[in-house]
Design a protein around this motif. Structure first.
Motif: not given
Ligand code: SF4
Ligand code: SF4
Length: 381
Positions: A37-58
């Motif tokens: 699921q996350l891979q599919q969302v990330i793949a679409r984001a990259l297609e749109l030109g999104i290059n910034h991803f925010e994550t956290a240990p929490a």
């Protein structure tokens, strides 16, 4: 796996002294039902030109899934920028262990951005500037584990101002919104100082604008409420806006607004001004102008924060959002105000400080009656 293509080259903005980031940032706290699921969302984001991803240990398995997704999609390192976070309060060894585990999960040698996760109280800022946190951040930068440090905050404007003016941070993540403009002057101050500024979740935490009430929709015409919120923030020059998409389809506004240029659209200004006027008309002489002069309250009630919810509930019909936010009070530790309106003892201390002569105890009781429901919990932590 087919090579990723960029269908829309999303505009980018400077972000402190780090790499430029896309107008929208994918927040990775929701698409976590499975790595796919996350891979599919990330793949679409990259297609749109999104290059910034925010994550956290929490954010549960977010970091491990992100690392797996970038490897599975074979994304070159220069095509993405990652911000992760570190909760304040830990000792030096614990802090360094968190950062090293983050890098391990991501499969990286260096993190682009590390944010102190929630400078919500004075002791958190002290930890970051003078305590163990200061040492952790210095070691991370000195050893090249992190390129740029920043902070996120759900704290008071006074605390955010101190953090910005400390000069220690290259970026900040703040609650900025057309429906909550209190921190906008501080955001402009940060931008003027060369910091990157990220708006936290305008869609969800800004007002559940993915499911806006009828009244708010009417007040935002010809824009959709979420579109208006995004356009207003981008018009103010905010570096990047987070979207916590759970599905690729939830990135539609990022696609629509991918080419938004610099400067404010006068049409957006006019509609937002109309929103404020509608709110004041609905509230009449009980409208709270959010000046914060009434503070401090001996019962530690964040009077403006509670009356802001009342403003939104009565001014825009935002029932679900305001009940959810009010339900979080006292249930989310330092991430949210601790005290509800019914804690007011009618001591009267705040009354002479209010330039609008509001009957604050009465309004707090009304707010409590209007919005009290079942207690809620934050999504993570
Ligand atoms: S009247 Fe209520 S809100 Fe005002 S200072 Fe006293 S306890 Fe706080
Ligand atoms: S002083 Fe009055 S108008 Fe200002 S934030 Fe407090 S209650 Fe609202």
């Amino acid at each position: 796996m087919a090579a990723l293509t960029t269908v829309v080259p999303m505009a980018r903005r400077t972000f402190g002294h780090g790499s430029e980031v896309s107008l929208f940032t994918l927040g990775l706290m929701r698409a976590l039902a499975s790595p796919l699921q996350l891979q599919q969302v990330i793949a679409r984001a990259l297609e749109l030109g999104i290059n910034h991803f925010e994550t956290a240990p929490a954010y549960g398995p977010s970091q491990a899934y992100l690392g797996q997704a970038m490897a599975a999609l074979a994304v070159p390192r220069h095509r993405y920028v990652i911000t992760s976070k570190l909760l304040p309060g830990v000792d030096v060894d614990q802090g360094l262990a968190v950062v090293r585990t983050t890098l391990e999960h991501l499969g990286l040698h260096q993190l682009d951005h590390l944010a102190v996760h929630g400078i919500n109280r004075a002791e958190h800022l002290h930890w970051a500037l003078h305590g163990p946190g200061a040492e952790v951040l210095a070691i991370c930068e000195g050893e090249g584990l992190v390129r740029q440090v920043g902070f996120s905050s759900h704290g008071s404007p006074e605390l955010v101002a101190q953090a910005i003016s400390s000069g220690r941070f290259g970026f900040c993540s703040l609650h900025l919104h057309m429906l909550n403009p209190t921190l906008m002057p501080l955001a402009h101050q940060a931008l003027a100082a060369g910091m990157g500024v990220m708006a936290i979740s305008p869609a969800d935490k800004g007002g559940q604008l993915f499911d806006p009430p009828e009244l708010l929709q009417q007040q935002c015409v010809p824009f959709a409420p979420l579109e208006l919120a995004y356009r207003w923030l981008l018009g103010h020059g905010i570096s990047t806006l987070t979207i916590g998409a759970a599905q690729p389809s939830e990135l539609i506004w990022a696609q629509e607004l991918s080419q938004t240029g610099e400067g404010m659209n006068p049409h957006v200004v006019a509609v937002v001004e109309g929103l404020y006027q509608a709110q004041q008309q609905s509230l009449g002489d009980t409208f709270c102008g959010q000046c914060r002069h009434c503070l401090p309250c001996p019962e530690a009630i964040d009077i403006p924060a509670l009356l802001r919810l009342r403003n939104l509930r009565l001014g825009h019909g935002m029932v679900a959002f305001c009940e959810e936010r009010y339900g979080l009070i006292g249930e989310a530790g330092h991430w949210f105000p601790m005290v509800r309106g019914d804690a007011c003892t009618s001591c009267g201390d705040c009354l002479p400080r209010c330039p609008q002569n509001l009957e604050i105890p009465t309004l707090l009781q009304h707010t409590h009656g209007l919005l009290q429901g079942r207690p809620r919990r934050r999504l993570w932590g």
